[in-house]
Design an enzyme around this catalytic site. Structure first.
Site, PDB file in Angstrom:
ATOM      1  N   HIS A   7       3.532  -4.990   3.792  1.00  0.00           N
ATOM      2  CA  HIS A   7       3.721  -5.605   5.014  1.00  0.00           C
ATOM      3  C   HIS A   7       3.045  -7.053   5.222  1.00  0.00           C
ATOM      4  CE1 HIS A   7       3.873  -1.758   7.195  1.00  0.00           C
ATOM      5  NE2 HIS A   7       3.234  -1.252   6.332  1.00  0.00           N
ATOM      6  N   ASP A  64      -4.977 -10.501   0.109  1.00  0.00           N
ATOM      7  CA  ASP A  64      -3.683 -11.167   0.216  1.00  0.00           C
ATOM      8  C   ASP A  64      -2.843 -10.999  -1.232  1.00  0.00           C
ATOM      9  OD1 ASP A  64      -1.474 -12.777   1.117  1.00  0.00           O
ATOM     10  OD2 ASP A  64      -2.363 -14.615   0.494  1.00  0.00           O
ATOM     11  N   HIS A  65      -1.680 -10.785  -1.102  1.00  0.00           N
ATOM     12  CA  HIS A  65      -0.766 -10.392  -2.260  1.00  0.00           C
ATOM     13  C   HIS A  65      -1.460  -9.373  -3.243  1.00  0.00           C
ATOM     14  CE1 HIS A  65       1.330 -13.825  -0.549  1.00  0.00           C
ATOM     15  NE2 HIS A  65       2.369 -13.358  -1.150  1.00  0.00           N
ATOM     16  N   CYS A 112       6.148   5.570   4.309  1.00  0.00           N
ATOM     17  CA  CYS A 112       4.841   5.062   3.919  1.00  0.00           C
ATOM     18  C   CYS A 112       4.264   5.784   2.635  1.00  0.00           C
ATOM     19  CB  CYS A 112       3.936   5.185   4.895  1.00  0.00           C
ATOM     20  SG  CYS A 112       4.549   4.009   6.582  1.00  0.00           S
ATOM     21  N   GLU A 132       0.207  -4.797  12.027  1.00  0.00           N
ATOM     22  CA  GLU A 132       0.708  -4.339  10.575  1.00  0.00           C
ATOM     23  C   GLU A 132       2.419  -4.573  10.830  1.00  0.00           C
ATOM     24  OE1 GLU A 132       0.106  -0.520   7.983  1.00  0.00           O
ATOM     25  OE2 GLU A 132       1.345  -0.025   9.787  1.00  0.00           O
ATOM     26  N   HIS A 158       1.061  -1.324   0.097  1.00  0.00           N
ATOM     27  CA  HIS A 158       0.068  -0.168   0.039  1.00  0.00           C
ATOM     28  C   HIS A 158       0.859   1.152   0.171  1.00  0.00           C
ATOM     29  CE1 HIS A 158      -0.425   0.646   4.615  1.00  0.00           C
ATOM     30  NE2 HIS A 158       0.916   0.165   4.186  1.00  0.00           N
ATOM     31  N   HIS A 208       4.989   0.043  -0.598  1.00  0.00           N
ATOM     32  CA  HIS A 208       5.494  -1.012   0.350  1.00  0.00           C
ATOM     33  C   HIS A 208       4.769  -1.860   0.767  1.00  0.00           C
ATOM     34  CE1 HIS A 208       3.690   1.932   3.265  1.00  0.00           C
ATOM     35  NE2 HIS A 208       4.017   0.948   4.305  1.00  0.00           N
TER      36      HIS A 208
END
Length: 136
Positions: A42, A80-81, A34, A125, A15, A40
């Site tokens: 997480h 996810d991904h 960020c 996070e 994100h 980037h």
């Protein structure tokens, strides 16, 4: 008798924290790393709690297999991904902060879980930073 059951899941997502109404300088000042224009990522850990009365017939508050399947269908398959800013409809116009992500997750699950249950979501996070919703 009330009790709580919890399911822990994991997903990876990228994100960028950015407010399009602000200048690049203001975004950088507020969001720092960020705000990287190339995003980037997480490794999120998700904890979903369902609180309610223990069913005297099953001994369950809520069937954890059903909860696991629901989380996979509504959350993991969606997040996810993925790049949250680009791939997830809920964040097209919503900054994907951990606070906003946890509320979106809560709302997606809340719509599927009977109102007789309380629902608590905790989203890590990082190992040291997490948010939870709702709070009392």
């Amino acid at each position: 008798m009330r009790a709580a059951v919890y399911r822990v899941e994991h997903f990876n997502a990228a994100h960028r924290l950015h407010n399009p109404e602000w200048s690049e300088e203001m975004n950088q000042t507020v969001f720092g790393k960020c705000n990287n224009p190339n995003y980037h990522g997480h490794n999120y850990n998700l904890e979903v709690g369902v609180l309610g009365e223990v069913d005297p017939k099953t001994g369950y508050v809520y069937d954890l297999k059903l909860l696991s399947d629901l989380i996979e269908e509504k959350i993991l398959n969606r997040f996810d991904h993925k790049n949250l800013n680009l791939d997830v409809e809920e964040f097209k116009d919503l900054n994907p902060t951990a606070e906003n992500i946890v509320v979106v997750i809560h709302n997606l699950l809340r719509s599927e879980i009977d109102e007789k249950y309380d629902l608590k979501i905790k989203l890590y996070e990082t190992e040291r930073n997490y948010v939870e919703f709702p709070i009392e």
